[in-house]
Design an enzyme around this catalytic site. Structure first.
Site, PDB file in Angstrom:
ATOM      1  N   GLY A  73       2.419   2.460  -2.887  1.00  0.00           N
ATOM      2  CA  GLY A  73       2.591   3.010  -4.231  1.00  0.00           C
ATOM      3  C   GLY A  73       3.231   2.017  -5.188  1.00  0.00           C
ATOM      4  N   LYS A 129       0.797  -1.238   0.000  1.00  0.00           N
ATOM      5  CA  LYS A 129       0.000   0.000   0.000  1.00  0.00           C
ATOM      6  C   LYS A 129       0.823   1.278   0.000  1.00  0.00           C
ATOM      7  CE  LYS A 129      -3.386  -1.099  -0.545  1.00  0.00           C
ATOM      8  NZ  LYS A 129      -3.738  -1.789  -1.825  1.00  0.00           N
ATOM      9  N   SER A 147      -4.827   2.658   4.155  1.00  0.00           N
ATOM     10  CA  SER A 147      -4.971   2.001   2.854  1.00  0.00           C
ATOM     11  C   SER A 147      -4.981   0.472   3.026  1.00  0.00           C
ATOM     12  CB  SER A 147      -3.816   2.444   1.945  1.00  0.00           C
ATOM     13  OG  SER A 147      -3.924   1.862   0.679  1.00  0.00           O
ATOM     14  N   HIS A 193       7.480  -7.467  -2.028  1.00  0.00           N
ATOM     15  CA  HIS A 193       7.147  -6.847  -0.742  1.00  0.00           C
ATOM     16  C   HIS A 193       8.049  -7.423   0.363  1.00  0.00           C
ATOM     17  CE1 HIS A 193       3.650  -4.676  -2.022  1.00  0.00           C
ATOM     18  NE2 HIS A 193       2.819  -5.685  -2.089  1.00  0.00           N
TER      19      HIS A 193
HETATM   20  P1  A3P Z   1      -5.184   4.515  -1.146  1.00  0.00           P
HETATM   21  O1  A3P Z   1      -5.782   3.254  -0.604  1.00  0.00           O
HETATM   22  O2  A3P Z   1      -4.736   5.455  -0.052  1.00  0.00           O
HETATM   23  O3  A3P Z   1      -6.055   5.197  -2.152  1.00  0.00           O
HETATM   24  P2  A3P Z   1      -0.075  -0.416  -3.616  1.00  0.00           P
HETATM   25  O4  A3P Z   1      -0.065  -0.380  -5.103  1.00  0.00           O
HETATM   26  O5  A3P Z   1       1.288  -0.411  -3.003  1.00  0.00           O
HETATM   27  O6  A3P Z   1      -0.953  -1.511  -3.102  1.00  0.00           O
HETATM   28  O7  A3P Z   1      -0.702   0.963  -3.114  1.00  0.00           O
HETATM   29  C1  A3P Z   1      -2.055   1.260  -3.316  1.00  0.00           C
HETATM   30  C2  A3P Z   1      -2.272   2.713  -2.940  1.00  0.00           C
HETATM   31  O8  A3P Z   1      -1.658   3.559  -3.929  1.00  0.00           O
HETATM   32  C3  A3P Z   1      -3.746   3.082  -2.891  1.00  0.00           C
HETATM   33  O9  A3P Z   1      -3.846   4.118  -1.908  1.00  0.00           O
HETATM   34  C4  A3P Z   1      -3.947   3.603  -4.321  1.00  0.00           C
HETATM   35  O10 A3P Z   1      -5.095   4.405  -4.474  1.00  0.00           O
HETATM   36  C5  A3P Z   1      -2.656   4.404  -4.482  1.00  0.00           C
HETATM   37  N1  A3P Z   1      -2.320   4.707  -5.883  1.00  0.00           N
HETATM   38  C6  A3P Z   1      -2.204   3.837  -6.910  1.00  0.00           C
HETATM   39  N2  A3P Z   1      -1.923   4.483  -8.052  1.00  0.00           N
HETATM   40  C7  A3P Z   1      -1.849   5.802  -7.729  1.00  0.00           C
HETATM   41  C8  A3P Z   1      -1.600   6.991  -8.492  1.00  0.00           C
HETATM   42  N3  A3P Z   1      -1.384   6.954  -9.795  1.00  0.00           N
HETATM   43  N4  A3P Z   1      -1.604   8.182  -7.840  1.00  0.00           N
HETATM   44  C9  A3P Z   1      -1.838   8.234  -6.503  1.00  0.00           C
HETATM   45  N5  A3P Z   1      -2.080   7.142  -5.729  1.00  0.00           N
HETATM   46  C10 A3P Z   1      -2.085   5.939  -6.340  1.00  0.00           C
END
Ligand code: A3P
Length: 288
Positions: free
Chosen positions: A47, A45, A130, A100
């Site tokens: 990015g 979570k 998240s 991860h």
């Molecule tokens: P939120 O749940 O806070 O919205 P991962 O890919 O590591 O699982 O992370 C997921 C998180 O990154 C989620 O956060 C998702 O919405 C956010 N995310 C994915 N793509 C994004 C983007 N292009 N810009 C901003 N946030 C992004």
């Protein structure tokens, strides 16, 4: 909807057993990286999907064809997932690999190579929120219960993939051990996507023309990725990721934690953060 209850424990860290096996985890920790590999490492979570998309677009000079036709897990497979060997055997060069895993499990294998390592991290309050909402929809993760209970586990490091604090401290302290190491925060990517992309291109030694930069920024924007089935996980069957319980591309913001944390919970995290991160030398952005 029923939960997939399997858990795999490996070196005292729990992983969702639905995708991890002792064999797949051993495969990952003894993996022979190639010097041309690009490895994206994150705590969940933080990015991950965003960086996978950015790297994919950079390698394709901003052309979105691949990222709109091939799921991210086939373009940048998770090293520790059971299907990884199958994907990598037909992967084009450079291979993009995601993980991860915490540093103590992956660093020995990485140290032996010149692979380019990208570490993305995010402030732990937004990660916790998240991750909490992701647990509600991801049926391969345990039912999270109340946020207060989930937060306890997050702070103790007993959630799947272990402690956020150990992950971030471990990987950001590995700079000297890894020949090609780049780290960036979710917040930097959010606040200044263009210069984040330029830094990434410089690290990957893949300079882009202005129109390629513009296309990359467009296709890895939150709005675009939210609608792209190749990255928003809507292709995953409902019994694994239940989209009636939320969206993978949920908010995509800095500081959304304020909508979930109480003052007491925020203080609790601050106390653990202070104890565990005070020597990290890292700067965190908590709100936009
Ligand atoms: P939120 O749940 O806070 O919205 P991962 O890919 O590591 O699982 O992370 C997921 C998180 O990154 C989620 O956060 C998702 O919405 C956010 N995310 C994915 N793509 C994004 C983007 N292009 N810009 C901003 N946030 C992004």
């Amino acid at each position: 909807m029923a939960r997939l209850e399997d858990v795999e424990t490996f070196h005292n860290i729990s992983f969702p057993g639905h995708m991890h096996t002792q064999k797949s985890l051993s495969y990952a920790t003894s993996f022979q990286f190639q010097d041309s590999d690009i490895v994206i490492i994150t705590y969940p979570k933080s990015g991950t999907t965003w960086m996978q998309e950015m790297v994919s677009l950079v390698l394709n000079r901003g052309d979105p064809t691949l990222s709109t036709t091939t799921p991210n897990w086939a373009r940048a497979p998770w090293l520790e997932h059971y299907y990884c060997p199958q994907v990598l055997c037909t992967a084009r060069c450079p291979r993009v690999i995601t993980s991860h895993l915490p540093h103590q499990l992956l660093l020995p294998a990485l140290k032996a190579s010149k692979a380019k390592v990208i570490y993305v991290f995010r402030n732990p309050k937004d990660v916790a929120v998240s991750y909490y909402y992701f647990h509600k929809m991801a049926k391969f993760l345990p039912e999270p219960g109340l946020f207060d209970d989930f937060l306890d586990k997050f702070l103790e490091g007993t959630v799947h993939y272990g402690s956020w604090f150990d992950h971030v401290n471990g990987w950001t302290n590995s700079v000297e051990d890894i020949e090609n190491f780049f780290h960036i925060t979710y917040e930097e990517m959010w606040q200044d996507p263009r210069s984040s992309l330029q830094r990434l291109c410089a690290f990957l030694q893949r300079p882009l023309q202005e129109e390629e930069v513009a296309s990359t920024l467009k296709h890895c924007s939150f709005g675009f990725m939210k609608e792209n089935a190749m990255v928003n996980y809507t292709l995953v069957p409902q019994d694994i990721v239940d989209h009636s319980q939320g969206k993978f591309m949920r908010k995509g913001k800095i500081g959304d934690w304020k909508n979930t944390f109480s003052d007491v919970q925020s203080h609790r995290l601050d106390t653990v953060f202070k104890a565990q991160m005070q020597n990290s030398g890292l700067t965190f952005i908590w709100e936009s």
